[in-house]
Design a protein around this motif. Structure first.
Motif, PDB file in Angstrom:
ATOM      1  N   UNK A 132     -36.195   7.436 -31.623  1.00  0.00           N
ATOM      2  CA  UNK A 132     -36.336   7.328 -30.847  1.00  0.00           C
ATOM      3  C   UNK A 132     -36.464   8.579 -29.453  1.00  0.00           C
ATOM      4  N   UNK A 133     -35.569   8.879 -29.139  1.00  0.00           N
ATOM      5  CA  UNK A 133     -34.298   9.406 -28.557  1.00  0.00           C
ATOM      6  C   UNK A 133     -34.604  10.698 -28.723  1.00  0.00           C
ATOM      7  N   UNK A 134     -34.384  11.050 -30.162  1.00  0.00           N
ATOM      8  CA  UNK A 134     -34.078  12.474 -31.456  1.00  0.00           C
ATOM      9  C   UNK A 134     -36.047  12.683 -30.599  1.00  0.00           C
ATOM     10  N   UNK A 135     -36.813  11.573 -31.120  1.00  0.00           N
ATOM     11  CA  UNK A 135     -37.698  12.013 -31.754  1.00  0.00           C
ATOM     12  C   UNK A 135     -38.747  12.909 -29.548  1.00  0.00           C
ATOM     13  N   UNK A 136     -38.153  12.038 -28.790  1.00  0.00           N
ATOM     14  CA  UNK A 136     -38.095  12.443 -27.208  1.00  0.00           C
ATOM     15  C   UNK A 136     -37.397  13.928 -27.326  1.00  0.00           C
ATOM     16  N   UNK A 137     -36.477  14.015 -27.788  1.00  0.00           N
ATOM     17  CA  UNK A 137     -35.711  15.597 -27.767  1.00  0.00           C
ATOM     18  C   UNK A 137     -36.812  16.312 -27.774  1.00  0.00           C
ATOM     19  N   UNK A 138     -37.217  16.531 -29.406  1.00  0.00           N
ATOM     20  CA  UNK A 138     -37.550  17.251 -30.348  1.00  0.00           C
ATOM     21  C   UNK A 138     -39.605  17.735 -29.208  1.00  0.00           C
ATOM     22  N   UNK A 139     -40.041  16.562 -28.484  1.00  0.00           N
ATOM     23  CA  UNK A 139     -41.222  16.485 -28.201  1.00  0.00           C
ATOM     24  C   UNK A 139     -40.803  17.640 -26.693  1.00  0.00           C
ATOM     25  N   UNK A 140     -39.479  17.289 -25.911  1.00  0.00           N
ATOM     26  CA  UNK A 140     -39.323  17.804 -24.861  1.00  0.00           C
ATOM     27  C   UNK A 140     -38.825  19.598 -25.042  1.00  0.00           C
ATOM     28  N   UNK A 141     -38.109  19.609 -26.542  1.00  0.00           N
ATOM     29  CA  UNK A 141     -37.446  20.867 -26.653  1.00  0.00           C
ATOM     30  C   UNK A 141     -36.316  20.760 -26.029  1.00  0.00           C
ATOM     31  N   UNK A 142     -35.394  19.653 -27.013  1.00  0.00           N
ATOM     32  CA  UNK A 142     -34.323  19.154 -25.595  1.00  0.00           C
ATOM     33  C   UNK A 142     -33.448  18.778 -26.635  1.00  0.00           C
ATOM     34  N   UNK A 143     -32.206  19.465 -26.486  1.00  0.00           N
ATOM     35  CA  UNK A 143     -31.266  18.855 -27.455  1.00  0.00           C
ATOM     36  C   UNK A 143     -31.073  17.798 -27.960  1.00  0.00           C
ATOM     37  N   UNK A 144     -31.149  17.107 -29.167  1.00  0.00           N
ATOM     38  CA  UNK A 144     -30.335  15.883 -29.343  1.00  0.00           C
ATOM     39  C   UNK A 144     -28.494  15.268 -29.107  1.00  0.00           C
TER      40      UNK A 144
END
Length: 184
Positions: free
Chosen positions: A101-113
């Motif tokens: 889920x954290x990885x998905x949030x990072x994708x949605x925010x354009x943030x590196x996971x």
């Protein structure tokens, strides 16, 4: 580009009215605190104002069901840094879903996971094996769908940061190394 105050505001706009929950900067270890006699709202406390810590703690909240959200730290087992190999495997088993889920949030925010094994003082396991399990779980979630709260936040993040939504498999940049044995 990724300001923690923006994330706090975005989270509050998305969830406070419905779930009475706020994202709160902490000075020490992250923790989830349900509303009690001293505070009339639930708090997702993240470490030291770090954006990545906030996303990680939000992911745990998104995974937790209604009953668990009434318990401090969702009532989960936690063994601190310094875990032996068996404890680390158990920790990783619990962390696969929230980190997906954290990885998905990072994708949605354009943030590196970055996957977190969170065991600097203990026995190490294969980081790539753990990341592969998180990756596989994320692919399953993208294909089968996220829960309603996760979808709400993914959409809000993607809109705020100008990222593609809904998430697609093609957005993932990580490719597991082929030469490793991923046996757990």
């Amino acid at each position: 580009m990724h300001q923690i105050d923006e994330l706090i505001t975005l989270f509050e706009r998305t969830f406070f009215a419905t779930y009475n929950t706020r994202l709160v900067r902490g000075d020490v270890e992250p923790i989830y605190l349900p509303a009690d006699d001293e505070c009339n709202f639930h708090r997702i406390v993240f470490a030291h104002g770090f954006y990545a810590s906030a996303l990680h703690e939000i992911a745990h909240w998104l995974v937790a069901g209604q009953r668990r959200r009434q318990l401090e730290d969702y009532g989960y087992w936690y063994c601190p840094d310094g875990r032996d190999k068996a404890q680390q495997h158990e920790f990783e088993n619990v962390e696969v879903h929230p980190q997906a889920i954290e990885w998905a949030l990072c994708l949605a925010a354009g943030f590196t996971f970055n996957v977190s094994a969170d065991n600097l003082g203990g026995e190490q396991t294969c980081r790539f094996s753990f990341q592969k399990r998180v990756y596989d779980k994320l692919l399953t979630l993208i294909e089968q769908g996220f829960n309603e709260r996760t979808e709400q936040l993914l959409q809000a993040l993607a809109q705020h940061y100008g990222q593609a939504y809904p998430l697609r498999r093609e957005q993932l940049q990580w490719q597991p190394p082929k030469e490793l044995d991923y046996a757990v």
